[in-house]
Design an enzyme around this catalytic site. Sequence first.
Site, short mmCIF file in Angstrom:
data_model
loop_
_atom_site.label_atom_id
_atom_site.label_comp_id
_atom_site.label_asym_id
_atom_site.label_seq_id
_atom_site.Cartn_x
_atom_site.Cartn_y
_atom_site.Cartn_z
N GLY A 122 0.84 -1.20 0.00
CA GLY A 122 0.00 0.00 0.00
C GLY A 122 0.87 1.25 0.00
O GLY A 122 1.81 1.34 0.78
N ARG A 170 1.15 -4.99 -5.41
CA ARG A 170 1.16 -6.21 -4.59
C ARG A 170 1.44 -7.32 -5.59
O ARG A 170 0.72 -7.46 -6.57
CB ARG A 170 -0.18 -6.38 -3.90
CG ARG A 170 -0.56 -5.16 -3.03
CD ARG A 170 -1.55 -5.50 -1.96
NE ARG A 170 -2.28 -4.34 -1.48
CZ ARG A 170 -1.97 -3.67 -0.37
NH1 ARG A 170 -0.94 -4.02 0.35
NH2 ARG A 170 -2.70 -2.64 0.01
N ASP A 185 4.51 -4.38 6.28
CA ASP A 185 5.01 -5.66 6.83
C ASP A 185 5.15 -6.74 5.76
O ASP A 185 6.11 -7.51 5.79
CB ASP A 185 4.17 -6.13 8.02
CG ASP A 185 2.77 -6.56 7.64
OD1 ASP A 185 2.22 -5.99 6.68
OD2 ASP A 185 2.23 -7.46 8.30
N THR A 196 3.91 2.72 5.95
CA THR A 196 2.50 2.31 5.88
C THR A 196 1.69 3.22 6.78
O THR A 196 2.15 3.57 7.89
CB THR A 196 2.29 0.84 6.31
OG1 THR A 196 0.90 0.65 6.60
CG2 THR A 196 3.07 0.46 7.56
N ASP A 222 -0.64 2.38 8.48
CA ASP A 222 -1.19 1.59 9.59
C ASP A 222 -0.36 1.69 10.88
O ASP A 222 -0.88 1.40 11.96
CB ASP A 222 -1.29 0.11 9.19
CG ASP A 222 -2.14 -0.10 7.94
OD1 ASP A 222 -3.00 0.77 7.67
OD2 ASP A 222 -1.94 -1.10 7.25
N ASP A 246 1.77 -0.38 12.08
CA ASP A 246 1.50 -1.66 12.74
C ASP A 246 2.74 -2.56 12.82
O ASP A 246 2.62 -3.77 12.94
CB ASP A 246 0.37 -2.40 11.99
CG ASP A 246 0.70 -2.64 10.52
OD1 ASP A 246 1.71 -2.08 10.04
OD2 ASP A 246 -0.04 -3.37 9.86
N ARG A 293 -5.92 -1.71 8.72
CA ARG A 293 -5.87 -3.18 8.60
C ARG A 293 -6.27 -3.81 9.93
O ARG A 293 -7.36 -3.55 10.39
CB ARG A 293 -4.49 -3.64 8.15
CG ARG A 293 -4.54 -4.92 7.33
CD ARG A 293 -3.17 -5.37 6.94
NE ARG A 293 -2.63 -4.64 5.84
CZ ARG A 293 -2.61 -5.09 4.59
NH1 ARG A 293 -3.07 -6.28 4.31
NH2 ARG A 293 -2.09 -4.36 3.63
P1 ADP Z 1 2.46 -4.07 2.74
O1 ADP Z 1 3.91 -4.12 2.42
O2 ADP Z 1 1.87 -2.71 2.62
O3 ADP Z 1 2.13 -4.76 4.04
P2 ADP Z 1 1.47 -6.44 1.33
O4 ADP Z 1 1.21 -7.22 2.57
O5 ADP Z 1 0.47 -6.53 0.25
O6 ADP Z 1 1.67 -4.88 1.59
O7 ADP Z 1 2.88 -6.92 0.75
C1 ADP Z 1 3.45 -6.29 -0.38
C2 ADP Z 1 4.16 -7.29 -1.23
O8 ADP Z 1 5.26 -7.88 -0.51
C3 ADP Z 1 3.34 -8.50 -1.67
O9 ADP Z 1 2.49 -8.24 -2.76
C4 ADP Z 1 4.44 -9.48 -2.07
O10 ADP Z 1 4.97 -9.16 -3.32
C5 ADP Z 1 5.50 -9.19 -0.99
N1 ADP Z 1 5.38 -10.17 0.09
C6 ADP Z 1 4.45 -10.21 1.06
N2 ADP Z 1 4.61 -11.30 1.87
C7 ADP Z 1 5.68 -11.97 1.36
C8 ADP Z 1 6.35 -13.18 1.72
N3 ADP Z 1 5.97 -13.92 2.77
N4 ADP Z 1 7.41 -13.56 0.97
C9 ADP Z 1 7.81 -12.83 -0.08
N5 ADP Z 1 7.22 -11.68 -0.47
C10 ADP Z 1 6.17 -11.24 0.23
O1 F6P Z 2 -1.89 -1.16 4.60
C1 F6P Z 2 -2.45 0.04 4.18
C2 F6P Z 2 -3.92 -0.14 3.89
O2 F6P Z 2 -4.45 1.11 3.45
C3 F6P Z 2 -4.76 -0.69 5.05
O3 F6P Z 2 -5.05 0.31 6.01
C4 F6P Z 2 -5.95 -1.22 4.31
O4 F6P Z 2 -6.57 -2.27 5.05
C5 F6P Z 2 -5.36 -1.76 3.04
O5 F6P Z 2 -4.11 -1.08 2.85
C6 F6P Z 2 -6.22 -1.54 1.83
O6 F6P Z 2 -5.60 -2.15 0.75
P1 F6P Z 2 -6.03 -1.92 -0.77
O7 F6P Z 2 -5.46 -0.62 -1.20
O8 F6P Z 2 -5.43 -3.07 -1.49
O9 F6P Z 2 -7.54 -1.89 -0.81
#
Ligand code: ADP
Ligand code: F6P
Length: 332
Positions: free
Chosen positions: A11, A72, A103, A126, A128, A130, A172
């Site tokens: 995000g 993502r 994360d 982020t 969040d 978090d 989240r």
């Molecule tokens: P954020 O970084 O905001 O928490 P996501 O949870 O969607 O967003 O994670 C972003 C990207 O990081 C994912 O689309 C993926 O490409 C990568 N990612 C997430 N979890 C893993 C994992 N366990 N191993 C490898 N890459 C990961």
């Molecule tokens: O992690 C940032 C965030 O905006 C969260 O607060 C929310 O739950 C999520 O991303 C929304 O994701 P998306 O943009 O994929 O709808």
Amino acid sequence: MKKIAVLTSGGDAPGMNPAIRSVARTAIFYNLEVVGVKHGYEGLINKDFFPMNRGSVADIIQRGGTVLLSARCEEFKTEEGRKKAYKNMRDENIDALVVIGGDGSLRGVQKINQESEIRAVGIPATIDNDLSCTDYTIGVDTAMNTILDAVNKIRDTATSHERTFVIECMGRDSGYLALMAGLAGGAEFILVPEIDFTPQEVSERIVQGFERGKLHSLILIAEGVKAPFADLTGYNGSPGLAMGELIRESTGMETRVTILGHLQRGGSPTATDRIIASRMGAEAVEILIEGERNKMVNYKDNSIGSCSIEDSIEKVQQIDMDIYNLASILSM
Ligand code: ADP
Ligand code: F6P
């Protein structure tokens, strides 16, 4: 180390641009080559690389979102996808990588360090807030101020009509944004996933508030709240809509619901987000120059430092009960 790459993932968050600017310009200051990667981890797999110079990051410090674009990427979660990414980085002679994200993105950093010789560090970004191991993630201050602006405006109309408003915030699974914006906005109720409540007790307290002479009732609810509601499917998964309906049913009062949604992710970063992003970007490059890997830059006790990626993603950030209790006392 001669060449580093930088990407934004997951995000987007306001402040990602000042972080990119800082990484690029700090690296150039230390005579390193810098490669920008577009579309997060997807760009590593598709070789979406371009050389960066000081001018590549000109005029972006004030812009929301991310000029590197974010994504993502499911393929990066597979070993096969990551192998493609490692090969592309090797072919480009990239020695190290800075990942700016939340994360999930940091889990990707952990994998790169475990599975390849490429050194990767993370910068927490982020809305969040978090992540463990850091008091601050880039973007949270701007998002909080955006929520606050909305709360101020809703308060005007809530008072004029003596209404109850439920305002649903992002976050989240975390209640951080709702809690902090609720304290700053003087909300009557702050409902977060970390603290149990029953919709019935909220309704009763709303009625008592109006009986004591309150002119409105503002409820900030985090999107992660699930447990008190038997089933959210009828409410499009929204705890805000569910809470609004339950208040209407049990009190008979006019109640409106506002779901703030993605507007919380946009906007020009605040001064605090720009300052912390600039400091974290520089720290990430310095960590790499010192030869370290598998680190996340952090902000603790007013100073910038670093922690291991494992520590940042494995532990759950708890809500600050002192702040929650203070918000409750002040809202009575
Ligand atoms: P954020 O970084 O905001 O928490 P996501 O949870 O969607 O967003 O994670 C972003 C990207 O990081 C994912 O689309 C993926 O490409 C990568 N990612 C997430 N979890 C893993 C994992 N366990 N191993 C490898 N890459 C990961
Ligand atoms: O992690 C940032 C965030 O905006 C969260 O607060 C929310 O739950 C999520 O991303 C929304 O994701 P998306 O943009 O994929 O709808």
